[in-house]
Design a protein around this motif. Sequence first.
Motif, PDB file in Angstrom:
ATOM      1  N   ALA A  23       4.030   5.670  -5.509  1.00 47.61           N
ATOM      2  CA  ALA A  23       4.129   5.591  -6.971  1.00 47.61           C
ATOM      3  C   ALA A  23       3.021   6.386  -7.656  1.00 47.61           C
ATOM      4  CB  ALA A  23       4.082   4.132  -7.416  1.00 47.61           C
ATOM      5  N   SER A  24       1.829   6.401  -7.062  1.00 48.68           N
ATOM      6  CA  SER A  24       0.706   7.112  -7.686  1.00 48.68           C
ATOM      7  C   SER A  24       0.864   8.625  -7.620  1.00 48.68           C
ATOM      8  CB  SER A  24      -0.613   6.691  -7.034  1.00 48.68           C
ATOM      9  OG  SER A  24      -0.619   6.994  -5.648  1.00 48.68           O
ATOM     10  N   CYS A  25       1.789   9.106  -6.799  1.00 54.80           N
ATOM     11  CA  CYS A  25       2.059  10.548  -6.739  1.00 54.80           C
ATOM     12  C   CYS A  25       2.986  11.007  -7.864  1.00 54.80           C
ATOM     13  CB  CYS A  25       2.710  10.915  -5.400  1.00 54.80           C
ATOM     14  SG  CYS A  25       1.661  10.714  -3.951  1.00 54.80           S
ATOM     15  N   LEU A  26       3.786  10.092  -8.385  1.00 57.15           N
ATOM     16  CA  LEU A  26       4.864  10.484  -9.294  1.00 57.15           C
ATOM     17  C   LEU A  26       4.384  11.122 -10.598  1.00 57.15           C
ATOM     18  CD1 LEU A  26       7.347   7.512  -8.745  1.00 57.15           C
ATOM     19  CD2 LEU A  26       7.268   9.751  -7.618  1.00 57.15           C
ATOM     20  N   LEU A  82       0.830  -1.209   0.000  1.00 58.61           N
ATOM     21  CA  LEU A  82       0.000   0.000   0.000  1.00 58.61           C
ATOM     22  C   LEU A  82       0.865   1.259   0.000  1.00 58.61           C
ATOM     23  CD1 LEU A  82      -2.781  -1.053   2.544  1.00 58.61           C
ATOM     24  CD2 LEU A  82      -3.051  -0.723   0.080  1.00 58.61           C
ATOM     25  N   ARG A  83       1.948   1.233   0.748  1.00 60.53           N
ATOM     26  CA  ARG A  83       2.859   2.380   0.768  1.00 60.53           C
ATOM     27  C   ARG A  83       3.470   2.606  -0.611  1.00 60.53           C
ATOM     28  NH1 ARG A  83       7.607   1.665   4.849  1.00 60.53           N
ATOM     29  NH2 ARG A  83       8.229   0.120   3.279  1.00 60.53           N
ATOM     30  N   GLY A 122      -4.414   8.771 -10.617  1.00 64.23           N
ATOM     31  CA  GLY A 122      -3.434   8.779  -9.535  1.00 64.23           C
ATOM     32  C   GLY A 122      -4.053   9.166  -8.208  1.00 64.23           C
ATOM     33  N   PHE A 123      -4.945  10.161  -8.230  1.00 65.26           N
ATOM     34  CA  PHE A 123      -5.608  10.580  -6.995  1.00 65.26           C
ATOM     35  C   PHE A 123      -6.442   9.444  -6.394  1.00 65.26           C
ATOM     36  CE2 PHE A 123      -5.691  15.369  -8.224  1.00 65.26           C
ATOM     37  CZ  PHE A 123      -4.394  15.502  -7.739  1.00 65.26           C
ATOM     38  N   ILE A 124      -7.118   8.694  -7.255  1.00 65.06           N
ATOM     39  CA  ILE A 124      -7.940   7.584  -6.760  1.00 65.06           C
ATOM     40  C   ILE A 124      -7.061   6.525  -6.097  1.00 65.06           C
ATOM     41  CG2 ILE A 124      -9.403   5.658  -7.491  1.00 65.06           C
ATOM     42  CD1 ILE A 124     -10.617   7.574  -9.582  1.00 65.06           C
ATOM     43  N   LEU A 125      -5.935   6.212  -6.714  1.00 66.30           N
ATOM     44  CA  LEU A 125      -5.013   5.251  -6.106  1.00 66.30           C
ATOM     45  C   LEU A 125      -4.453   5.786  -4.788  1.00 66.30           C
ATOM     46  CD1 LEU A 125      -3.020   3.937  -9.204  1.00 66.30           C
ATOM     47  CD2 LEU A 125      -4.707   2.697  -7.836  1.00 66.30           C
ATOM     48  N   GLN A 126      -4.145   7.074  -4.753  1.00 67.22           N
ATOM     49  CA  GLN A 126      -3.666   7.677  -3.509  1.00 67.22           C
ATOM     50  C   GLN A 126      -4.720   7.562  -2.412  1.00 67.22           C
ATOM     51  OE1 GLN A 126      -2.217  11.739  -4.097  1.00 67.22           O
ATOM     52  NE2 GLN A 126      -1.476  11.162  -6.129  1.00 67.22           N
ATOM     53  N   THR A 154       0.272  22.911  -5.012  1.00 68.18           N
ATOM     54  CA  THR A 154      -0.257  21.558  -5.196  1.00 68.18           C
ATOM     55  C   THR A 154       0.850  20.505  -5.179  1.00 68.18           C
ATOM     56  OG1 THR A 154      -0.292  21.986  -7.596  1.00 68.18           O
ATOM     57  CG2 THR A 154      -2.357  22.260  -6.395  1.00 68.18           C
ATOM     58  N   VAL A 155       2.063  20.880  -5.574  1.00 64.19           N
ATOM     59  CA  VAL A 155       3.198  19.956  -5.443  1.00 64.19           C
ATOM     60  C   VAL A 155       3.438  19.643  -3.966  1.00 64.19           C
ATOM     61  CG1 VAL A 155       5.719  19.830  -5.578  1.00 64.19           C
ATOM     62  CG2 VAL A 155       4.405  20.437  -7.596  1.00 64.19           C
ATOM     63  N   LEU A 156       3.412  20.670  -3.134  1.00 62.29           N
ATOM     64  CA  LEU A 156       3.610  20.463  -1.701  1.00 62.29           C
ATOM     65  C   LEU A 156       2.491  19.611  -1.110  1.00 62.29           C
ATOM     66  CD1 LEU A 156       4.764  24.064  -0.654  1.00 62.29           C
ATOM     67  CD2 LEU A 156       6.186  22.017  -0.910  1.00 62.29           C
ATOM     68  N   MET A 157       1.272  19.843  -1.569  1.00 59.55           N
ATOM     69  CA  MET A 157       0.136  19.070  -1.065  1.00 59.55           C
ATOM     70  C   MET A 157       0.267  17.597  -1.437  1.00 59.55           C
ATOM     71  SD  MET A 157      -2.886  21.814  -1.947  1.00 59.55           S
ATOM     72  CE  MET A 157      -4.238  20.684  -1.601  1.00 59.55           C
ATOM     73  N   ASP A 158       0.660  17.321  -2.680  1.00 52.37           N
ATOM     74  CA  ASP A 158       0.768  15.923  -3.091  1.00 52.37           C
ATOM     75  C   ASP A 158       2.003  15.263  -2.482  1.00 52.37           C
ATOM     76  OD1 ASP A 158      -0.811  14.084  -4.621  1.00 52.37           O
ATOM     77  OD2 ASP A 158       0.873  13.875  -5.989  1.00 52.37           O
ATOM     78  N   ALA A 159       3.055  16.052  -2.272  1.00 48.51           N
ATOM     79  CA  ALA A 159       4.239  15.504  -1.604  1.00 48.51           C
ATOM     80  C   ALA A 159       3.897  15.091  -0.174  1.00 48.51           C
ATOM     81  CB  ALA A 159       5.366  16.527  -1.612  1.00 48.51           C
ATOM     82  N   ALA A 160       2.916  15.768   0.419  1.00 46.89           N
ATOM     83  CA  ALA A 160       2.488  15.411   1.775  1.00 46.89           C
ATOM     84  C   ALA A 160       1.918  13.997   1.821  1.00 46.89           C
ATOM     85  CB  ALA A 160       1.452  16.416   2.277  1.00 46.89           C
TER      86      ALA A 160
END
Length: 333
Positions: A30-33, A24-25, A151-155, A70-76
């Motif tokens: 990977a889904s953020c990349l 899951l991790r 990607g968002f759905i997988l996240q 949004t980069v910072l948000m997704d990096a979170a």
Amino acid sequence: MTQLLVPSSGLPAADRPGRTRRVLRAVAIASCLPYLSLKAAWIAGSHIGIPEGSALLDHRGVMIAANTLTVLMDAAVIVLALLLTRPWGHRVPAWLLALPMWAATGLLAPIMAGFPAQLAVRALGGSVNSAEDTGREPFLDEWVFGVVYGGFILQGLSLGLLFALYARDRWGQVWRGRVAGLAAPGRGARLCALAAAVLALYPATLRLLWASGSTLGLNASRAAERTSDFYVLQALEACYLAAAVAGVLALAFRWRPALPVRVPLALAWLGSGAVACWGAWLLIASLGPAGDAAEQPTTAMILSYAVQMIIGTLVAAVGVRLLTERAGRGGAA
């Protein structure tokens, strides 16, 4: 919330998480990349995925600032995935984990519901909010939406499952039992719950009106460009409000006493996050530059976003108060 920081006896002792958590991790990271790669390219000046004539190219400074945020948000999401699967994550103060996790849930859950709904609408022959169906200049190339929202759905799925496993280990005793076992909420909690329910009438009424075809309160641009998926998404927005209100009222007034505590708790968590975080996001977006007067959000729209933020905050506050008291009493009754 200091009581919520006390780890339960169920915390994993091994330094290495189990296989399920590792998978899951990996999925979450990977889904953020793809999203992070696209955003980094846009910040650097690339136009990949952005067609000529897109409004994104009109305000370079705003685009860089928004993409950086949004980069910072997704990096979170990556940080959260690590926090939820490493032993040091159980030593992090509860609020430092719960707040970004609540925000992530609130931002991702509507996408997880809304994007498949849009695909279903298109598959059934309906129109969707795309350049092809609205006739306006394309905002992004069509493939970008599939990559980003996929990607968002997988996240959302991977991060949600990781958080459920983490919360079971650390705070499992807090959500065990029935609603009847909750301590009698204080007057302040009940007033907050009632205030949230009353305030929700305004945005819920607007969303239901828009879902039924009314243009009351919409700006001219949005009213003219309504597509089939617009009505479905507005109905979903009303559902998030209903979930938040139903959850907080059940917790604050101990409605449905035979109901497991985790049910209204989940409704309040998901509903308040979706309502507050998307209200905040849309409010921030409404303050940005608009192409013309027809695209300016109306007072009714801006007010609904602000009210949503208040509703979500009130519901979250009630949940935090009740969970803190429950943890202090030793969990399930």
